[in-house]
Design a protein around this motif. Structure first.
Motif, PDB file in Angstrom:
ATOM      1  N   PRO A 189     121.125  92.838  40.433  1.00 12.33           N
ATOM      2  CA  PRO A 189     119.836  92.212  40.767  1.00 12.33           C
ATOM      3  C   PRO A 189     119.679  90.767  40.289  1.00 12.33           C
ATOM      4  CG  PRO A 189     119.475  94.474  40.094  1.00 12.33           C
ATOM      5  CD  PRO A 189     120.930  94.180  39.832  1.00 12.33           C
ATOM      6  N   LEU A 190     120.507  90.342  39.342  1.00 14.74           N
ATOM      7  CA  LEU A 190     120.449  88.940  38.912  1.00 14.74           C
ATOM      8  C   LEU A 190     120.697  87.990  40.078  1.00 14.74           C
ATOM      9  CD1 LEU A 190     122.471  89.090  35.553  1.00 14.74           C
ATOM     10  CD2 LEU A 190     119.998  88.746  35.794  1.00 14.74           C
ATOM     11  N   PHE A 191     121.501  88.416  41.038  1.00 17.18           N
ATOM     12  CA  PHE A 191     121.851  87.540  42.156  1.00 17.18           C
ATOM     13  C   PHE A 191     120.686  87.309  43.111  1.00 17.18           C
ATOM     14  CE2 PHE A 191     125.985  89.141  40.775  1.00 17.18           C
ATOM     15  CZ  PHE A 191     126.739  87.973  40.752  1.00 17.18           C
ATOM     16  N   ALA A 192     119.658  88.139  43.032  1.00 17.96           N
ATOM     17  CA  ALA A 192     118.494  87.979  43.910  1.00 17.96           C
ATOM     18  C   ALA A 192     117.392  87.132  43.275  1.00 17.96           C
ATOM     19  CB  ALA A 192     117.927  89.345  44.283  1.00 17.96           C
ATOM     20  N   GLU A 193     117.589  86.714  42.019  1.00 20.11           N
ATOM     21  CA  GLU A 193     116.573  85.895  41.364  1.00 20.11           C
ATOM     22  C   GLU A 193     116.523  84.514  42.005  1.00 20.11           C
ATOM     23  OE1 GLU A 193     117.056  85.840  37.142  1.00 20.11           O
ATOM     24  OE2 GLU A 193     116.704  87.999  36.935  1.00 20.11           O
ATOM     25  N   THR A 194     115.326  84.074  42.332  1.00 20.82           N
ATOM     26  CA  THR A 194     115.166  82.797  43.042  1.00 20.82           C
ATOM     27  C   THR A 194     114.930  81.615  42.111  1.00 20.82           C
ATOM     28  OG1 THR A 194     112.813  83.253  43.341  1.00 20.82           O
ATOM     29  CG2 THR A 194     114.297  83.921  45.118  1.00 20.82           C
ATOM     30  N   GLU A 195     114.539  81.880  40.847  1.00 22.00           N
ATOM     31  CA  GLU A 195     114.268  80.788  39.910  1.00 22.00           C
ATOM     32  C   GLU A 195     114.722  81.166  38.506  1.00 22.00           C
ATOM     33  OE1 GLU A 195     110.240  79.511  39.826  1.00 22.00           O
ATOM     34  OE2 GLU A 195     110.187  78.888  41.920  1.00 22.00           O
ATOM     35  N   PHE A 196     115.137  80.154  37.759  1.00 22.86           N
ATOM     36  CA  PHE A 196     115.428  80.313  36.336  1.00 22.86           C
ATOM     37  C   PHE A 196     115.179  78.965  35.662  1.00 22.86           C
ATOM     38  CE2 PHE A 196     118.744  80.261  32.850  1.00 22.86           C
ATOM     39  CZ  PHE A 196     117.976  81.015  31.972  1.00 22.86           C
ATOM     40  N   ALA A 197     114.098  78.901  34.899  1.00 24.75           N
ATOM     41  CA  ALA A 197     113.721  77.640  34.230  1.00 24.75           C
ATOM     42  C   ALA A 197     114.179  77.705  32.787  1.00 24.75           C
ATOM     43  CB  ALA A 197     112.216  77.428  34.331  1.00 24.75           C
ATOM     44  N   PHE A 198     115.441  77.384  32.555  1.00 30.78           N
ATOM     45  CA  PHE A 198     115.997  77.479  31.208  1.00 30.78           C
ATOM     46  C   PHE A 198     115.352  76.449  30.276  1.00 30.78           C
ATOM     47  CE2 PHE A 198     119.194  75.834  28.154  1.00 30.78           C
ATOM     48  CZ  PHE A 198     119.239  76.948  27.322  1.00 30.78           C
ATOM     49  N   ASP A 199     114.664  76.948  29.275  1.00 34.88           N
ATOM     50  CA  ASP A 199     114.110  76.080  28.224  1.00 34.88           C
ATOM     51  C   ASP A 199     113.238  74.965  28.802  1.00 34.88           C
ATOM     52  OD1 ASP A 199     113.793  75.465  25.539  1.00 34.88           O
ATOM     53  OD2 ASP A 199     115.456  74.039  25.526  1.00 34.88           O
ATOM     54  N   ASN A 200     112.734  75.172  30.041  1.00 33.96           N
ATOM     55  CA  ASN A 200     111.923  74.157  30.735  1.00 33.96           C
ATOM     56  C   ASN A 200     112.630  72.811  30.875  1.00 33.96           C
ATOM     57  OD1 ASN A 200     109.623  75.746  31.318  1.00 33.96           O
ATOM     58  ND2 ASN A 200     108.987  75.580  29.167  1.00 33.96           N
ATOM     59  N   ARG A 201     113.951  72.842  30.899  1.00 33.64           N
ATOM     60  CA  ARG A 201     114.710  71.609  31.093  1.00 33.64           C
ATOM     61  C   ARG A 201     114.797  71.299  32.585  1.00 33.64           C
ATOM     62  NH1 ARG A 201     119.882  72.111  26.873  1.00 33.64           N
ATOM     63  NH2 ARG A 201     118.649  72.956  25.134  1.00 33.64           N
ATOM     64  N   VAL A 202     114.525  70.082  32.927  1.00 36.92           N
ATOM     65  CA  VAL A 202     114.656  69.593  34.300  1.00 36.92           C
ATOM     66  C   VAL A 202     114.014  70.593  35.269  1.00 36.92           C
ATOM     67  CG1 VAL A 202     116.204  68.513  35.970  1.00 36.92           C
ATOM     68  CG2 VAL A 202     116.860  68.618  33.565  1.00 36.92           C
ATOM     69  N   PRO A 203     112.678  70.640  35.321  1.00 38.84           N
ATOM     70  CA  PRO A 203     111.998  71.611  36.184  1.00 38.84           C
ATOM     71  C   PRO A 203     112.439  71.559  37.637  1.00 38.84           C
ATOM     72  CG  PRO A 203     110.439  70.552  34.708  1.00 38.84           C
ATOM     73  CD  PRO A 203     111.743  69.824  34.539  1.00 38.84           C
ATOM     74  N   SER A 204     112.908  70.413  38.083  1.00 32.29           N
ATOM     75  CA  SER A 204     113.338  70.316  39.481  1.00 32.29           C
ATOM     76  C   SER A 204     114.628  71.075  39.752  1.00 32.29           C
ATOM     77  CB  SER A 204     113.537  68.836  39.865  1.00 32.29           C
ATOM     78  OG  SER A 204     114.543  68.247  39.054  1.00 32.29           O
ATOM     79  N   ASN A 205     115.317  71.507  38.693  1.00 32.49           N
ATOM     80  CA  ASN A 205     116.598  72.202  38.856  1.00 32.49           C
ATOM     81  C   ASN A 205     116.449  73.653  38.404  1.00 32.49           C
ATOM     82  OD1 ASN A 205     119.495  72.248  39.414  1.00 32.49           O
ATOM     83  ND2 ASN A 205     119.739  72.532  37.220  1.00 32.49           N
ATOM     84  N   LYS A 206     115.527  74.379  39.006  1.00 24.20           N
ATOM     85  CA  LYS A 206     115.308  75.761  38.597  1.00 24.20           C
ATOM     86  C   LYS A 206     115.477  76.761  39.741  1.00 24.20           C
ATOM     87  CE  LYS A 206     110.278  75.741  39.255  1.00 24.20           C
ATOM     88  NZ  LYS A 206     108.974  75.981  38.609  1.00 24.20           N
ATOM     89  N   ARG A 207     115.783  76.303  40.930  1.00 23.49           N
ATOM     90  CA  ARG A 207     115.791  77.186  42.097  1.00 23.49           C
ATOM     91  C   ARG A 207     117.205  77.583  42.506  1.00 23.49           C
ATOM     92  NH1 ARG A 207     110.744  77.411  43.940  1.00 23.49           N
ATOM     93  NH2 ARG A 207     109.340  75.662  43.525  1.00 23.49           N
ATOM     94  N   ASN A 208     117.321  78.816  42.913  1.00 31.45           N
ATOM     95  CA  ASN A 208     118.560  79.327  43.471  1.00 31.45           C
ATOM     96  C   ASN A 208     118.817  78.646  44.815  1.00 31.45           C
ATOM     97  OD1 ASN A 208     120.633  80.996  44.634  1.00 31.45           O
ATOM     98  ND2 ASN A 208     119.962  82.704  43.353  1.00 31.45           N
ATOM     99  N   ARG A 209     120.049  78.209  45.042  1.00 34.91           N
ATOM    100  CA  ARG A 209     120.385  77.479  46.267  1.00 34.91           C
ATOM    101  C   ARG A 209     120.680  78.391  47.461  1.00 34.91           C
ATOM    102  NH1 ARG A 209     122.112  74.829  41.861  1.00 34.91           N
ATOM    103  NH2 ARG A 209     121.949  72.551  41.758  1.00 34.91           N
ATOM    104  N   ASN A 210     120.690  79.702  47.244  1.00 38.46           N
ATOM    105  CA  ASN A 210     120.967  80.628  48.350  1.00 38.46           C
ATOM    106  C   ASN A 210     119.814  80.569  49.350  1.00 38.46           C
ATOM    107  OD1 ASN A 210     121.362  82.854  50.070  1.00 38.46           O
ATOM    108  ND2 ASN A 210     122.226  84.106  48.429  1.00 38.46           N
ATOM    109  N   PRO A 211     120.071  80.105  50.583  1.00 35.88           N
ATOM    110  CA  PRO A 211     118.979  79.879  51.543  1.00 35.88           C
ATOM    111  C   PRO A 211     118.409  81.156  52.156  1.00 35.88           C
ATOM    112  CG  PRO A 211     121.076  79.456  52.610  1.00 35.88           C
ATOM    113  CD  PRO A 211     121.388  79.746  51.165  1.00 35.88           C
TER     114      PRO A 211
END
Length: 392
Positions: A189-211
């Protein structure tokens, strides 16, 4: 007997209406592999065994080996791993780690799967490597891949960064996706996660690229990839009803084309093929001749329920051959594989399924051996009609 013969029995399965073949999928990908996991049917294969630059799709091998390490206790999900200068030096897709960080294995897994972090992949690799280096882990990856049946994969790093000799085939990536889904259902199920905001670093880089994940078509994995040499690619999987497909594509020109091609492919795989139940486990498919047994034949059955994937416009009669080396010499044990059911359907690769003995067949007694010996002598010394002297 002094020699064995191959016998073939024609078997027919009837599904309903006759028709024409399903349309084949004309993909724009330079290489592709599509596999129906539920029935074990390859639906599309284009340059599938060519070793190509896999880009970030090769991170799936790092993830697989990390999952194995967790399963056998070598890694613990809440363990904190250090970040080396080498790991932190990677550009491209990243968790934006630095050498002051100590990151949990769980966060690193999400960092690889959701964010495609080159740095996160390398942290995991160095933790699992026999010599603590990424090249050492890459050698482990290559060896493990061969053990899993991935014969066209060699690795130079843990993250797919362009490197000489870092190659995977689309079929190998399909094998790997199948193993990830089958071997690690708890982690999948980890592969279906659409977002992961690690430590709130670079909020623009939190989305899964799988379209495909947000399209409502059953997509739940697995990994995108892109480099200049590889083009845009995707290892994907989707489940609808009781069917799951796995697909791999690469060599596409843009992100938009990758998204469009992936969605078209998923829709084609589900809409142009239907699963049909053929026989229940234990159903007698045919009989095999027996040599020197207390019975002259034995039933051949399927060991598990048999279903086929059939193009929806070609659901008429499907012919198959039962092929075995025979007669089969007794004794025979129930469940012993004796034959193969070879199914050929236009538009799909040949499918071979094992057939097993329906029941035990003991070796015959003295009378059986005597009768068999007489049959052999008769065959050997009595001329066949076509061998008789002319005019006889």
């Amino acid at each position: 007997m002094s020699r064995l013969f191959i016998f073939a029995v024609i078997v027919s399965f009837v599904f309903g209406t006759n028709g024409v073949l399903a349309q084949s999928f004309d993909t724009r990908a330079t290489a592709a592999y599509v596999f129906d996991q539920t029935t074990g049917t390859v639906l599309l294969a284009k340059n599938e065994d060519a070793p190509l630059p896999p880009a970030s799709m090769s991170k799936l091998m790092t993830i697989y080996m990390a999952f194995e390490a967790i399963a056998d206790g070598r890694l613990v999900v809440d363990a904190l791993l250090p970040v080396s200068a080498h790991a932190a030096s990677y550009g491209g897709s990243s968790m934006f780690l630095d050498t002051t960080d100590r990151v949990s294995v769980e966060d690193l897994l999400r960092g690889v799967i959701v964010l495609s972090g080159n740095d996160a992949s390398t942290v995991l690799a160095e933790a699992l490597s026999p010599d603590g280096t990424e090249p050492g882990f890459a050698r482990m990856m290559t060896e493990r891949a061969k053990q899993l049946g991935m014969q066209n994969s060699t690795f130079a790093n843990a993250n797919g960064w362009p490197a000489a000799g870092h190659r995977m085939s689309m079929e190998d990536l399909g094998i790997l996706a199948d193993r990830l889904i089958t071997d690690f259902p708890t982690f999948y199920p980890l592969f279906a996660e659409t977002e992961f905001a690690f430590d709130n670093r670079v909020p623009s880089n939190k989305r899964n690229r799988n379209p495909l994940l947000t399209l409502g078509i059953g997509a739940d994995g697995l990994k995108t990839g892109h480099t200049e040499a590889a083009g845009y690619g995707l290892v994907g999987s989707a489940k609808q009803g009781d069917r799951r497909i796995i697909f791999v594509i690469t060599g596409l020109e843009t992100q938009a084309v990758r998204a469009e091609e992936s969605e078209r492919l998923v829709n084609w795989a589900f809409r142009q093929f239907a699963r049909k139940d053929v026989a229940r486990a234990g159903t007698r498919i045919a009989e095999a001749d027996v040599w020197m047994g207390n019975s002259v034949s034995v039933g051949l059955t399927v060991k598990e329920d048999l279903s086929l994937l059939v193009p929806i416009l070609n659901q008429g009669e499907v012919a198959a051959q039962v092929v075995y080396d025979g007669p089969v010499e007794a004794p025979i044990t129930a469940g012993q594989q004796l034959a193969e059911l070879v199914i050929t359907l236009d538009g799909l690769p040949e499918k071979r399924l094992p057939l097993v003995a329906e029941n035990d067949v003991a070796r015959g007694g003295f009378k059986t051996r005597l009768r068999t010996a007489a049959q052999v002598l008769w065959t050997k010394f009595v001329p066949r009609p076509e061998q008789s002297p002319e005019g006889a």
